[in-house]
Design an enzyme around this catalytic site. Structure first.
Site, PDB file in Angstrom:
ATOM      1  N   ARG A   1      -7.933   5.024  -5.124  1.00 13.68           N
ATOM      2  CA  ARG A   1      -7.103   4.132  -5.931  1.00 13.68           C
ATOM      3  C   ARG A   1      -6.135   4.945  -6.780  1.00 13.68           C
ATOM      4  NH1 ARG A   1      -6.330  -0.937  -7.949  1.00 13.68           N
ATOM      5  NH2 ARG A   1      -5.877  -1.029 -10.172  1.00 13.68           N
ATOM      6  N   LYS A   2      -4.826   4.670  -6.613  1.00 14.58           N
ATOM      7  CA  LYS A   2      -3.840   5.349  -7.455  1.00 14.58           C
ATOM      8  C   LYS A   2      -4.136   4.980  -8.911  1.00 14.58           C
ATOM      9  CE  LYS A   2      -0.589   3.402  -4.914  1.00 14.58           C
ATOM     10  NZ  LYS A   2       0.706   2.890  -4.440  1.00 14.58           N
TER      11      LYS A   2
ATOM     12  N   ASP B   1       4.070  -3.067  -3.020  1.00 16.82           N
ATOM     13  CA  ASP B   1       4.569  -4.115  -3.922  1.00 16.82           C
ATOM     14  C   ASP B   1       5.500  -3.540  -4.980  1.00 16.82           C
ATOM     15  OD1 ASP B   1       2.898  -6.396  -2.827  1.00 16.82           O
ATOM     16  OD2 ASP B   1       1.349  -4.939  -3.329  1.00 16.82           O
TER      17      ASP B   1
ATOM     18  N   TYR C   1      -0.067  -9.942  -6.000  1.00 20.17           N
ATOM     19  CA  TYR C   1      -1.041 -10.222  -4.931  1.00 20.17           C
ATOM     20  C   TYR C   1      -0.423 -10.936  -3.736  1.00 20.17           C
ATOM     21  CZ  TYR C   1      -3.965  -9.056  -8.889  1.00 20.17           C
ATOM     22  OH  TYR C   1      -4.508  -8.413  -9.968  1.00 20.17           O
TER      23      TYR C   1
ATOM     24  N   ASP D   1       5.163   3.119  -1.892  1.00 18.89           N
ATOM     25  CA  ASP D   1       4.302   2.097  -2.471  1.00 18.89           C
ATOM     26  C   ASP D   1       4.724   0.788  -1.810  1.00 18.89           C
ATOM     27  OD1 ASP D   1       2.666   0.642  -4.321  1.00 18.89           O
ATOM     28  OD2 ASP D   1       4.482   0.219  -5.479  1.00 18.89           O
TER      29      ASP D   1
HETATM   30 MG   LIG Z   1       4.163  -1.167  -7.008  1.00 18.76          MG
END
Ligand SMILES: [Mg+2]
Length: 184
Positions: free
Chosen positions: A109-110, A12, A21, A10
């Site tokens: 989208r996860k 972020d 963001y 992943d």
């Molecule tokens: Mg994350």
């Protein structure tokens, strides 16, 4: 043909500190241990692959072009540390907050497994022999749905509430704690 194995990351909260963001180089702070983990995985034959929801694009906070440019720089940092990123998969859509064409329910989208399945097809990855590292339940659910063999949930803040996770998930306190788990 012998299939590859992946170290799915992943972005972020795993590669960089999640300030929300993140889209500028100046805000991109690498998390301790990420290069060590990626290099150790590379040395053991895993391909590092980024799989990231980027609804900030769909929400209009930044563009795909900005995202791609930032990720080019991120990939260069990994390459310099002997851990070249084999692929960057991102999902810009959001079912409610996306603007215009970005407002849609996406299988990529996860927690859905679309990005992982696409990467597996394109990079000839054996999912069962692969690893995913995430910091949210949706990462773990996507990994479980795709059939990724080992799921690691990075929980650096012990005081943060623990979400409900698939039973096969292993919780780790640091990225380097995953390194000894790559020998399988
Ligand atoms: Mg994350």
């Amino acid at each position: 043909m012998t299939k590859n194995r992946a170290l799915f990351l992943d972005r972020d909260g795993v590669i960089n500190v999640n300030y929300g963001y993140v889209h500028r180089k100046g805000d991109f702070h690498f998390i301790e241990g990420i290069f060590e983990l990626a290099a150790a995985a590379t040395a053991r034959g895993f391909l590092p692959v980024v799989v990231t929801n980027q609804s900030g694009i769909g929400r209009g906070y930044y563009s795909e072009r900005q995202f791609n440019r930032l990720m080019q720089w991120v990939c260069l940092q990994f390459k310099r540390r002997r851990a070249p990123i084999a692929g960057v998969y991102f999902c810009p859509y959001h079912p409610e907050h996306g603007v215009g064409r970005y407002r849609r329910d996406s299988p990529f989208r996860k927690p859905r497994p679309g990005m992982l399945l696409k990467a597996a097809r394109e990079l000839h990855i054996d999912l069962e022999r692969s690893v995913i590292v995430g910091d949210s339940a949706s990462d773990m659910k996507a990994g479980a749905a795709a059939g990724v063999g080992r799921l690691f949930y990075l929980r650096s803040d012990e005081t943060a509430p623990l979400p409900e996770l698939p039973p096969e998930v292993r919780i780790v306190r640091s990225l380097t704690a995953i390194v000894p788990e790559l020998n399988f």
